[in-house]
Design an enzyme around this catalytic site. Structure first.
Site, PDB file in Angstrom:
ATOM      1  N   ASP A  12     -52.073-119.390 -18.336  1.00  0.00           N
ATOM      2  CA  ASP A  12     -51.382-119.945 -19.345  1.00  0.00           C
ATOM      3  C   ASP A  12     -50.247-120.979 -18.624  1.00  0.00           C
ATOM      4  O   ASP A  12     -50.027-121.089 -17.600  1.00  0.00           O
ATOM      5  CB  ASP A  12     -50.024-118.728 -19.898  1.00  0.00           C
ATOM      6  N   ARG A  65     -57.676-124.740 -22.372  1.00  0.00           N
ATOM      7  CA  ARG A  65     -57.396-124.326 -23.697  1.00  0.00           C
ATOM      8  C   ARG A  65     -56.431-125.529 -24.049  1.00  0.00           C
ATOM      9  O   ARG A  65     -55.591-125.801 -23.333  1.00  0.00           O
ATOM     10  CB  ARG A  65     -56.470-123.003 -23.722  1.00  0.00           C
TER      11      ARG A  65
HETATM   12  C1  LIG Z   1     -54.616-118.648 -28.246  1.00  0.00           C
HETATM   13  C2  LIG Z   1     -53.380-119.165 -27.932  1.00  0.00           C
HETATM   14  C3  LIG Z   1     -52.816-119.410 -26.686  1.00  0.00           C
HETATM   15  C4  LIG Z   1     -51.604-120.335 -26.415  1.00  0.00           C
HETATM   16  N1  LIG Z   1     -51.095-120.334 -25.184  1.00  0.00           N
HETATM   17  C5  LIG Z   1     -50.123-121.148 -24.860  1.00  0.00           C
HETATM   18  C6  LIG Z   1     -49.685-121.493 -23.934  1.00  0.00           C
HETATM   19  O1  LIG Z   1     -50.302-121.077 -22.496  1.00  0.00           O
HETATM   20  N2  LIG Z   1     -48.579-122.269 -23.460  1.00  0.00           N
HETATM   21  C7  LIG Z   1     -47.948-122.717 -24.370  1.00  0.00           C
HETATM   22  O2  LIG Z   1     -46.765-123.370 -24.533  1.00  0.00           O
HETATM   23  N3  LIG Z   1     -48.253-122.346 -25.797  1.00  0.00           N
HETATM   24  C8  LIG Z   1     -49.230-121.619 -26.116  1.00  0.00           C
HETATM   25  N4  LIG Z   1     -49.659-121.243 -27.227  1.00  0.00           N
HETATM   26  C9  LIG Z   1     -48.744-121.636 -28.562  1.00  0.00           C
HETATM   27  C10 LIG Z   1     -48.922-122.849 -29.007  1.00  0.00           C
HETATM   28  O3  LIG Z   1     -48.362-123.991 -27.894  1.00  0.00           O
HETATM   29  C11 LIG Z   1     -48.245-123.077 -30.310  1.00  0.00           C
HETATM   30  O4  LIG Z   1     -46.816-122.932 -30.068  1.00  0.00           O
HETATM   31  C12 LIG Z   1     -48.651-122.151 -31.250  1.00  0.00           C
HETATM   32  O5  LIG Z   1     -49.793-121.952 -31.344  1.00  0.00           O
HETATM   33  C13 LIG Z   1     -47.990-122.705 -32.714  1.00  0.00           C
HETATM   34  O6  LIG Z   1     -49.136-123.915 -32.892  1.00  0.00           O
HETATM   35  P1  LIG Z   1     -49.849-124.194 -34.020  1.00  0.00           P
HETATM   36  O7  LIG Z   1     -50.966-124.898 -33.405  1.00  0.00           O
HETATM   37  O8  LIG Z   1     -50.707-122.905 -34.449  1.00  0.00           O
HETATM   38  O9  LIG Z   1     -49.468-125.141 -34.971  1.00  0.00           O
HETATM   39  P2  LIG Z   1     -47.858-124.876 -36.164  1.00  0.00           P
HETATM   40  O10 LIG Z   1     -47.416-126.308 -36.005  1.00  0.00           O
HETATM   41  O11 LIG Z   1     -47.132-123.793 -35.479  1.00  0.00           O
HETATM   42  O12 LIG Z   1     -48.522-124.397 -37.349  1.00  0.00           O
HETATM   43  C14 LIG Z   1     -49.303-125.470 -38.132  1.00  0.00           C
HETATM   44  C15 LIG Z   1     -49.721-125.009 -39.460  1.00  0.00           C
HETATM   45  O13 LIG Z   1     -50.528-123.653 -39.069  1.00  0.00           O
HETATM   46  C16 LIG Z   1     -50.317-122.747 -40.142  1.00  0.00           C
HETATM   47  N5  LIG Z   1     -49.735-121.525 -39.436  1.00  0.00           N
HETATM   48  C17 LIG Z   1     -49.151-121.296 -38.479  1.00  0.00           C
HETATM   49  N6  LIG Z   1     -48.762-120.269 -38.041  1.00  0.00           N
HETATM   50  C18 LIG Z   1     -48.947-119.270 -39.583  1.00  0.00           C
HETATM   51  C19 LIG Z   1     -48.815-118.072 -39.831  1.00  0.00           C
HETATM   52  N7  LIG Z   1     -48.075-117.300 -39.030  1.00  0.00           N
HETATM   53  N8  LIG Z   1     -49.479-117.774 -40.904  1.00  0.00           N
HETATM   54  C20 LIG Z   1     -50.088-118.628 -41.628  1.00  0.00           C
HETATM   55  N9  LIG Z   1     -50.119-120.006 -41.219  1.00  0.00           N
HETATM   56  C21 LIG Z   1     -49.631-120.336 -39.896  1.00  0.00           C
HETATM   57  C22 LIG Z   1     -49.427-123.476 -41.128  1.00  0.00           C
HETATM   58  O14 LIG Z   1     -50.209-123.890 -41.990  1.00  0.00           O
HETATM   59  C23 LIG Z   1     -48.714-124.379 -40.315  1.00  0.00           C
HETATM   60  O15 LIG Z   1     -48.039-125.474 -40.974  1.00  0.00           O
HETATM   61  C24 LIG Z   1     -50.826-120.629 -27.492  1.00  0.00           C
HETATM   62  C25 LIG Z   1     -51.558-120.736 -28.753  1.00  0.00           C
HETATM   63  C26 LIG Z   1     -52.760-119.835 -28.833  1.00  0.00           C
HETATM   64  C27 LIG Z   1     -53.215-119.912 -30.571  1.00  0.00           C
END
Ligand SMILES: Cc1cc2nc3c(=O)[nH]c(=O)nc-3n(C[C@H](O)[C@H](O)[C@H](O)COP(=O)(O)OP(=O)(O)OC[C@H]3O[C@@H](n4cnc5c(N)ncnc54)[C@H](O)[C@@H]3O)c2cc1C
Length: 306
Positions: free
Chosen positions: A132, A182
């Site tokens: 991560d 990732r």
């Molecule tokens: C598998 C995985 C591993 C990760 N590992 C790391 C890591 O190692 N380090 C790190 O800093 N971050 C990590 N993250 C977190 C990542 O950086 C984001 O903070 C997190 O994924 C939210 O961003 P998003 O791309 O979903 O978009 P966002 O900007 O949060 O959401 C964009 C859109 O997605 C949809 N959406 C989002 N959440 C929901 C919900 N709960 N229900 C319905 N619709 C929703 C909505 O339409 C929203 O407008 C990881 C995320 C994932 C999925």
């Protein structure tokens, strides 16, 4: 603004105590965390794999300050990997590891040694490890540890965060044959000097980074719940002729499960990131900061008198 306040609260031990002792906190936690023990992790993994998903498991913990805590985290992963192998859940399930939980903040060599032990156990179990990525002060150290681990364990995955200005260049460096990367937006509170601040700039960076990874020689892992970015990912897969075995989508446990199922039904490889363990506070706060809609639910839990 709200996001910054919640991320600041994530670092406050007073808020942590308040949250941990609130009566309905468990209900909120259960939405995002599989449970406290290895058995809970196995149960969740079995269910997801049965639904056609693949899994990466995170034994929760971060910002470890004592060597004993780092050892306990390492041992938690070793126990988990043995259990996954015995349950026949590898290679569908792999593990995600935070170097800060292995002592990175006070002894990088110690964190590397523990991470290497986890990689050895993952090899024995027939699966992989992904490191991560945490806040930007740890990026160089994490990428150094990654490159050392990859010498003996080339399947070790990296995570790059689109909100960091440096990430497009890091994607170019890591888009090499066999390199699992990732790509996520990034979950920490970062200064403007190193990170894009507006959602629009982060999304644009995500697309540029995705283009580099999907057109490169490595194995991209597109981690997002964002419908627009997922649609662009599907488009790039067609454009660059990437089949299900040559890239994957990733989402978090409990978030958009219907979309995870839709992508599986469409023939994509989809991996669910499943956290478990009792150190859930920092993880939960980052999920709340991402989606203020979750706050209403959380607020009711905190204020409840039951
Ligand atoms: C598998 C995985 C591993 C990760 N590992 C790391 C890591 O190692 N380090 C790190 O800093 N971050 C990590 N993250 C977190 C990542 O950086 C984001 O903070 C997190 O994924 C939210 O961003 P998003 O791309 O979903 O978009 P966002 O900007 O949060 O959401 C964009 C859109 O997605 C949809 N959406 C989002 N959440 C929901 C919900 N709960 N229900 C319905 N619709 C929703 C909505 O339409 C929203 O407008 C990881 C995320 C994932 C999925």
């Amino acid at each position: 603004m709200l996001r910054s306040v919640i991320l600041a609260a994530a670092r406050s031990s007073q808020v942590e105590r308040l949250v941990e002792t609130a009566p309905y906190t468990r209900d909120v936690v259960r939405r995002f965390v599989a449970g406290a023990g290895t058995d809970d992790a196995l149960r969740a993994t079995r269910g997801l794999v049965g639904d056609g998903l693949t899994v990466t498991l995170d034994y929760l913990g971060e910002d470890t300050v004592k060597p004993e805590q780092a050892v306990a985290t390492r041992d938690g992963y070793l126990t988990l990997l043995r259990a996954l192998r015995e349950a026949g859940l590898t290679p569908a399930a792999e593990v995600s590891v935070k170097l800060s939980a292995l002592g990175q903040k006070f002894d990088e060599q110690l964190a590397y040694d523990h991470a290497r032990a986890i990689c050895v156990a993952a090899d024995e179990a027939g699966t992989t490890v992904t490191l991560d990525m945490e806040d930007h002060t740890t990026t160089d150290s994490t990428l150094d540890v990654l490159s050392k681990l990859r010498k003996d364990h080339p399947g070790t995955g990296a995570v790059l965060q689109a909100y960091l200005r440096r990430t497009e260049a890091d994607c170019r460096d890591l888009a090499t044959a066999g390199s699992r990367v990732r790509l996520c937006k990034g979950a920490y509170r970062e200064p403007e000097s190193v990170a894009y601040q507006s959602a629009r700039d982060v999304d644009r960076s995500y697309v540029r980074c995705m283009n580099v990874l999907m057109s490169g020689a490595g194995y991209p892992m597109l981690a997002t719940h964002d419908p627009r970015l997922i649609a662009i990912g599907e488009d790039r897969a067609r454009w660059f002729d990437r089949g299900p075995g040559s890239f994957e989508f990733q989402m978090l446990y409990g978030i958009r499960p219907e979309e995870q199922a839709r992508l599986v039904a469409a023939g994509y490889t989809v991996r669910t990131y499943v956290p478990y363990g009792d150190q859930w506070y920092g993880y939960l706060m980052r999920r709340l900061a991402e989606r203020p809609a979750n706050l209403a639910f959380f607020g009711r839990a905190l204020l409840s008198r039951k």
